[in-house]
Motif scaffolding. Structure first.
Motif, PDB file in Angstrom:
ATOM      1  N   ALA A 125      38.496  50.933  30.359  1.00  0.00           N
ATOM      2  CA  ALA A 125      38.349  49.482  30.161  1.00  0.00           C
ATOM      3  C   ALA A 125      39.696  48.785  30.291  1.00  0.00           C
ATOM      4  CB  ALA A 125      37.740  49.208  28.790  1.00  0.00           C
ATOM      5  N   LEU A 126      40.733  49.420  29.759  1.00  0.00           N
ATOM      6  CA  LEU A 126      42.065  48.810  29.780  1.00  0.00           C
ATOM      7  C   LEU A 126      42.560  48.643  31.215  1.00  0.00           C
ATOM      8  CD1 LEU A 126      44.413  47.891  27.993  1.00  0.00           C
ATOM      9  CD2 LEU A 126      45.302  50.196  28.074  1.00  0.00           C
ATOM     10  N   VAL A 127      42.246  49.615  32.058  1.00  0.00           N
ATOM     11  CA  VAL A 127      42.771  49.587  33.419  1.00  0.00           C
ATOM     12  C   VAL A 127      41.847  48.837  34.375  1.00  0.00           C
ATOM     13  CG1 VAL A 127      43.554  51.030  35.315  1.00  0.00           C
ATOM     14  CG2 VAL A 127      43.950  51.751  32.984  1.00  0.00           C
ATOM     15  N   VAL A 128      40.529  48.899  34.140  1.00  0.00           N
ATOM     16  CA  VAL A 128      39.596  48.294  35.083  1.00  0.00           C
ATOM     17  C   VAL A 128      39.032  46.958  34.584  1.00  0.00           C
ATOM     18  CG1 VAL A 128      37.438  48.619  36.328  1.00  0.00           C
ATOM     19  CG2 VAL A 128      38.966  50.557  35.963  1.00  0.00           C
ATOM     20  N   ILE A 129      38.473  46.959  33.366  1.00  0.00           N
ATOM     21  CA  ILE A 129      37.787  45.743  32.906  1.00  0.00           C
ATOM     22  C   ILE A 129      38.781  44.651  32.521  1.00  0.00           C
ATOM     23  CG2 ILE A 129      36.112  44.787  31.279  1.00  0.00           C
ATOM     24  CD1 ILE A 129      34.857  47.499  31.047  1.00  0.00           C
ATOM     25  N   VAL A 130      39.851  45.025  31.801  1.00  0.00           N
ATOM     26  CA  VAL A 130      40.797  44.011  31.312  1.00  0.00           C
ATOM     27  C   VAL A 130      41.387  43.160  32.448  1.00  0.00           C
ATOM     28  CG1 VAL A 130      43.032  43.679  30.174  1.00  0.00           C
ATOM     29  CG2 VAL A 130      41.328  45.160  29.133  1.00  0.00           C
ATOM     30  N   PRO A 131      41.891  43.749  33.544  1.00  0.00           N
ATOM     31  CA  PRO A 131      42.424  42.905  34.622  1.00  0.00           C
ATOM     32  C   PRO A 131      41.373  41.983  35.235  1.00  0.00           C
ATOM     33  CG  PRO A 131      43.146  45.166  34.893  1.00  0.00           C
ATOM     34  CD  PRO A 131      42.124  45.176  33.816  1.00  0.00           C
TER      35      PRO A 131
ATOM     36  N   ILE B  14      49.459  54.488  33.785  1.00  0.00           N
ATOM     37  CA  ILE B  14      50.615  53.642  34.078  1.00  0.00           C
ATOM     38  C   ILE B  14      50.913  53.682  35.569  1.00  0.00           C
ATOM     39  CG2 ILE B  14      53.123  53.419  33.790  1.00  0.00           C
ATOM     40  CD1 ILE B  14      52.735  54.230  30.898  1.00  0.00           C
ATOM     41  N   MET B  15      50.864  54.888  36.128  1.00  0.00           N
ATOM     42  CA  MET B  15      51.164  55.009  37.556  1.00  0.00           C
ATOM     43  C   MET B  15      50.150  54.227  38.379  1.00  0.00           C
ATOM     44  SD  MET B  15      52.790  58.734  38.274  1.00  0.00           S
ATOM     45  CE  MET B  15      51.294  59.602  38.170  1.00  0.00           C
ATOM     46  N   SER B  16      48.864  54.307  37.967  1.00  0.00           N
ATOM     47  CA  SER B  16      47.858  53.601  38.760  1.00  0.00           C
ATOM     48  C   SER B  16      48.030  52.093  38.607  1.00  0.00           C
ATOM     49  CB  SER B  16      46.445  54.025  38.368  1.00  0.00           C
ATOM     50  OG  SER B  16      46.256  53.855  36.988  1.00  0.00           O
ATOM     51  N   ILE B  17      48.415  51.652  37.397  1.00  0.00           N
ATOM     52  CA  ILE B  17      48.641  50.214  37.199  1.00  0.00           C
ATOM     53  C   ILE B  17      49.802  49.757  38.066  1.00  0.00           C
ATOM     54  CG2 ILE B  17      49.339  48.441  35.572  1.00  0.00           C
ATOM     55  CD1 ILE B  17      48.100  50.202  33.382  1.00  0.00           C
ATOM     56  N   VAL B  18      50.897  50.529  38.021  1.00  0.00           N
ATOM     57  CA  VAL B  18      52.063  50.177  38.819  1.00  0.00           C
ATOM     58  C   VAL B  18      51.665  50.115  40.293  1.00  0.00           C
ATOM     59  CG1 VAL B  18      54.339  50.917  39.565  1.00  0.00           C
ATOM     60  CG2 VAL B  18      53.710  51.115  37.177  1.00  0.00           C
ATOM     61  N   GLY B  19      50.864  51.108  40.690  1.00  0.00           N
ATOM     62  CA  GLY B  19      50.392  51.146  42.073  1.00  0.00           C
ATOM     63  C   GLY B  19      49.643  49.870  42.435  1.00  0.00           C
ATOM     64  N   CYS B  20      48.740  49.448  41.524  1.00  0.00           N
ATOM     65  CA  CYS B  20      47.960  48.247  41.805  1.00  0.00           C
ATOM     66  C   CYS B  20      48.848  47.016  41.882  1.00  0.00           C
ATOM     67  CB  CYS B  20      46.920  48.003  40.707  1.00  0.00           C
ATOM     68  SG  CYS B  20      45.669  49.275  40.675  1.00  0.00           S
ATOM     69  N   SER B  21      49.786  46.884  40.915  1.00  0.00           N
ATOM     70  CA  SER B  21      50.527  45.633  40.833  1.00  0.00           C
ATOM     71  C   SER B  21      51.493  45.480  41.999  1.00  0.00           C
ATOM     72  CB  SER B  21      51.268  45.525  39.495  1.00  0.00           C
ATOM     73  OG  SER B  21      52.118  46.624  39.343  1.00  0.00           O
ATOM     74  N   THR B  22      51.939  46.597  42.579  1.00  0.00           N
ATOM     75  CA  THR B  22      52.815  46.444  43.734  1.00  0.00           C
ATOM     76  C   THR B  22      52.000  46.099  44.981  1.00  0.00           C
ATOM     77  OG1 THR B  22      52.767  48.827  43.866  1.00  0.00           O
ATOM     78  CG2 THR B  22      54.809  47.848  43.057  1.00  0.00           C
ATOM     79  N   ASP B  23      50.705  46.495  44.971  1.00  0.00           N
ATOM     80  CA  ASP B  23      49.867  46.212  46.128  1.00  0.00           C
ATOM     81  C   ASP B  23      49.632  44.714  46.321  1.00  0.00           C
ATOM     82  OD1 ASP B  23      49.659  48.776  46.807  1.00  0.00           O
ATOM     83  OD2 ASP B  23      47.682  49.125  45.941  1.00  0.00           O
ATOM     84  N   ASN B  24      49.258  44.034  45.211  1.00  0.00           N
ATOM     85  CA  ASN B  24      48.850  42.652  45.420  1.00  0.00           C
ATOM     86  C   ASN B  24      50.044  41.721  45.673  1.00  0.00           C
ATOM     87  OD1 ASN B  24      49.832  42.149  42.801  1.00  0.00           O
ATOM     88  ND2 ASN B  24      47.831  42.614  41.908  1.00  0.00           N
ATOM     89  N   GLY B  25      51.222  42.045  45.068  1.00  0.00           N
ATOM     90  CA  GLY B  25      52.443  41.311  45.380  1.00  0.00           C
ATOM     91  C   GLY B  25      52.363  39.805  45.195  1.00  0.00           C
ATOM     92  N   VAL B  26      51.622  39.352  44.180  1.00  0.00           N
ATOM     93  CA  VAL B  26      51.507  37.918  43.943  1.00  0.00           C
ATOM     94  C   VAL B  26      52.782  37.410  43.264  1.00  0.00           C
ATOM     95  CG1 VAL B  26      50.120  36.122  42.857  1.00  0.00           C
ATOM     96  CG2 VAL B  26      49.034  38.196  43.704  1.00  0.00           C
ATOM     97  N   GLU B  27      53.231  36.198  43.658  1.00  0.00           N
ATOM     98  CA  GLU B  27      54.414  35.593  43.052  1.00  0.00           C
ATOM     99  C   GLU B  27      54.204  35.383  41.566  1.00  0.00           C
ATOM    100  OE1 GLU B  27      57.521  33.681  44.267  1.00  0.00           O
ATOM    101  OE2 GLU B  27      57.362  35.584  45.347  1.00  0.00           O
ATOM    102  N   PHE B  28      55.280  35.523  40.796  1.00  0.00           N
ATOM    103  CA  PHE B  28      55.198  35.267  39.363  1.00  0.00           C
ATOM    104  C   PHE B  28      54.987  33.781  39.128  1.00  0.00           C
ATOM    105  CE2 PHE B  28      56.878  34.502  35.131  1.00  0.00           C
ATOM    106  CZ  PHE B  28      56.292  35.529  34.424  1.00  0.00           C
ATOM    107  N   ASN B  29      53.910  33.443  38.421  1.00  0.00           N
ATOM    108  CA  ASN B  29      53.566  32.043  38.198  1.00  0.00           C
ATOM    109  C   ASN B  29      54.032  31.636  36.797  1.00  0.00           C
ATOM    110  OD1 ASN B  29      52.394  29.608  37.724  1.00  0.00           O
ATOM    111  ND2 ASN B  29      50.304  30.236  38.235  1.00  0.00           N
ATOM    112  N   SER B  30      55.137  30.865  36.747  1.00  0.00           N
ATOM    113  CA  SER B  30      55.744  30.635  35.436  1.00  0.00           C
ATOM    114  C   SER B  30      55.014  29.576  34.611  1.00  0.00           C
ATOM    115  CB  SER B  30      57.215  30.250  35.593  1.00  0.00           C
ATOM    116  OG  SER B  30      57.301  29.059  36.329  1.00  0.00           O
TER     117      SER B  30
END
Lengths: 287, 291
Positions: A125-131, B14-30
């Protein structure tokens, strides 16, 4: 003679096994209520149950658990709204509609769901649902909706397995009678078979509520855990169970007693739920 | 075993999250809301953080009010805070300096970087002691072990683990006669990693000694020391009065508390005042702290 001895010896062993579980539950009751009730008396029953502020680090400290009671109820309600319709329809499908071949895949899949550790559900849930929730509703993504979705998924195996068993237990003559009167397959199932399995289905919902209200490790990760009165389904909440787990490791003195008292309240909740389950079940047996 | 399993999962996540966040590359919206992440009430890290940053507000009659923003997400471990910050670009959290890694970014406080040196020379403001505590007189083994922790060798281990040593005039540890026996140490999950390294080094000196560490949390550790189920308790906070009445405390290391944000967040430097405003909910959007 020798046979006799073995007989009574084994009888003793079985008795001990049976008594062990009773003793365990008794000890648990004694521990929780002996630890919790003195604190509730001292702090005030009303202040504790209806207090809206939980601030253990303040001086003077406040230990109102109404936010957590409401949090537990909201999240559980959400889980029931999401999980029960899906679970019930799945159970009907499995019992009356699915082909044998498909059933061979679906049934083990659902059994597997029941065996997955709750912390794994939590990380999922933390990785899929939360985002997803964060993108849709903004904010942190950790809120009542996320927790309800997660718990809705987690109660599915309970609802499905028990409802399916209840539907299968309805004598086939009900179905055949309905068909003989000219009703269609669908009409017979939804108007005759499912209503006849009503009490079994209600029991499954009650047990699912018990599971949802008692779930802890998964909820901690996605509920946000803010200890304040719930302010809407897109904001975080804290449940009774997470309140205990989150703060137990570092709590001392009155704070610790307040957490044990929280456990006592939760225990009463579970007793009520299980009581309701027994009542429904007994009624079924009488019919 | 359970812990190892948990850690593995966290790493994968964590690795998968990092992987995802580098993929989308959206600008930081302050203009987005700051997602504040805090620790649970009673946590040593939270206690020290709220006190130093000024989130705790004292009243006239000794009242203390923890003004932490009510909308702040509460996580109950360093790992959970880091996972949340790694997964959410708009979040801010705080963790033990020793646990900091490249998955998150530590911000400078009033222009001072969060490093062990800056904690030691006191220019980095947010730090706290790691304490051990014991009841009454120590047995010879426990006493010798504490001498070891406070010696040059022991404090070297503390520094290598990313923490800061206590005291400056250290003496070398001298190996006495052969010791044997069993010690039980219980308490804070934050202190446990460095204690494990200390124990390992000590066991190399005295192979016949058995030391068991129970990672149960500061308060549970103090409780165990008071009840005598543990010889030494560990706490990642100052001891409470009720605990000090029963126990003798000794600081074994200093730890900084790093304020962390997501790697994609452009913020580099925050003042103590800004951090306080964020944590009491006066500043709620990133553009109020990013020029």
């Amino acid at each position: 003679m020798k046979g006799n001895f073995t007989e009574s010896f084994m009888k003793g062993i079985f008795l001990i096994c049976a008594v062990t579980s009773i003793i365990a539950i008794l000890l648990m009751c004694i521990f929780i209520f002996a630890g919790g009730i003195p604190f509730i008396q001292e702090y005030g029953f009303k202040n504790f149950l209806l207090g809206t502020e939980w601030k253990p680090s303040n001086i003077p400290q406040s230990f109102g658990i109404l936010p957590m009671i409401l949090g537990s109820i909201y999240v559980t309600l959400g889980a029931v709204i999401i999980g029960v319709p899906i679970g019930l329809l799945t159970a009907i499908y499995l019992a009356k509609f699915s082909s044998k071949r498909l059933y061979r895949f679906l049934k083990p899949g659902i059994n597997l769901m029941a065996g997955i550790p709750s912390i794994v559900y939590g990380f999922f849930a933390l990785v899929v649902i939360v985002p997803i929730i964060r993108d849709v509703f903004g904010g942190t993504g950790m809120n009542v909706i996320t927790a309800s979705l997660l718990l809705g998924i987690m109660i599915l195996p309970t609802v499905i397995s028990m409802s399916e068993a209840a539907i299968r237990a309805v004598p086939n003559s009900y179905y055949e009678g309905s068909i003989a009167l000219g009703a269609t397959h669908e009409k017979s199932i939804f108007s005759v078979v499912v209503p006849a399995a009503k009490s079994g289905i209600i029991s499954s919902i009650i047990l699912a509520i018990g599971r949802a209200i008692g779930e802890t490790m998964a909820v901690i990760l996605v509920a946000g855990n803010q200890a304040r009165m719930p302010v809407g389904i897109t904001k975080g909440v804290r449940t009774l169970t997470t309140n205990i787990v989150i703060e137990m490791a570092y709590a001392a003195d009155a704070h610790r007693e307040a957490l044990i008292a929280t456990a006592a309240v939760l225990f009463v909740f579970i007793l009520i739920i299980n009581g309701a389950f027994l009542v429904v079940k007994r009624r079924t047996n009488l019919e | 075993m359970k812990k190892l399993f948990g850690l593995t999962i966290i790493t994968i996540m964590i690795m998968s999250i990092v992987g995802c966040s580098t993929d989308n590359g959206v600008e930081f919206n302050s203009s987005r809301t700051i997602n504040v992440i805090t620790r649970e009430d009673g946590s040593g890290t939270r206690g020290a953080f709220t006190e130093i940053v000024g989130i705790l507000e004292g009243g006239e009659n000794g009242e203390i009010n923890d003004r932490t923003y009510v909308e702040a997400i509460v996580q109950n471990s360093t790992d959970a805070v880091m996972t949340s910050v790694t997964g959410d670009e708009y979040s801010i959290g705080y963790i033990s300096l020793g646990s900091l890694n490249e998955n998150v970014k530590a911000v400078k406080i009033d222009g001072v970087e969060a490093t062990a040196e800056n904690v030691q020379n006191k220019s980095y403001k947010i730090s706290r002691p790691f304490n051990i505590a014991y009841k009454g007189d120590l047995n010879p083994l426990a006493e010798d072990f504490i001498n070891f922790i406070l010696s040059t060798e022991g404090q070297d281990i503390v520094v290598n683990a990313g923490y800061v040593q206590v005291g400056t005039d250290l003496t070398n540890y001298e190996r006495g006669k052969e010791l044997e026996g069993t010690l039980v140490i219980a308490g804070s999950t934050s202190v446990t990693p460095v204690m494990e390294e200390l124990v390992q080094a000590y066991k190399e000196i005295y192979p016949k000694v058995t030391i068991e560490i129970q990672s149960t949390g500061s308060s549970a550790g103090m409780q165990a020391a008071i009840e005598g189920t543990a010889d030494i308790g560990m706490a990642s906070r100052e001891l409470k009065e009720s605990e000090l009445a029963e126990l003798t405390a000794q600081a074994i290391a200093m730890d900084g508390i790093a304020v962390i944000v997501n790697n994609n967040n452009p913020v580099e430097d925050l003042s103590l005042e800004q951090i306080k405003s964020i944590y009491v909910g006066e500043i709620t959007e990133w553009n109020e702290v990013i020029e």
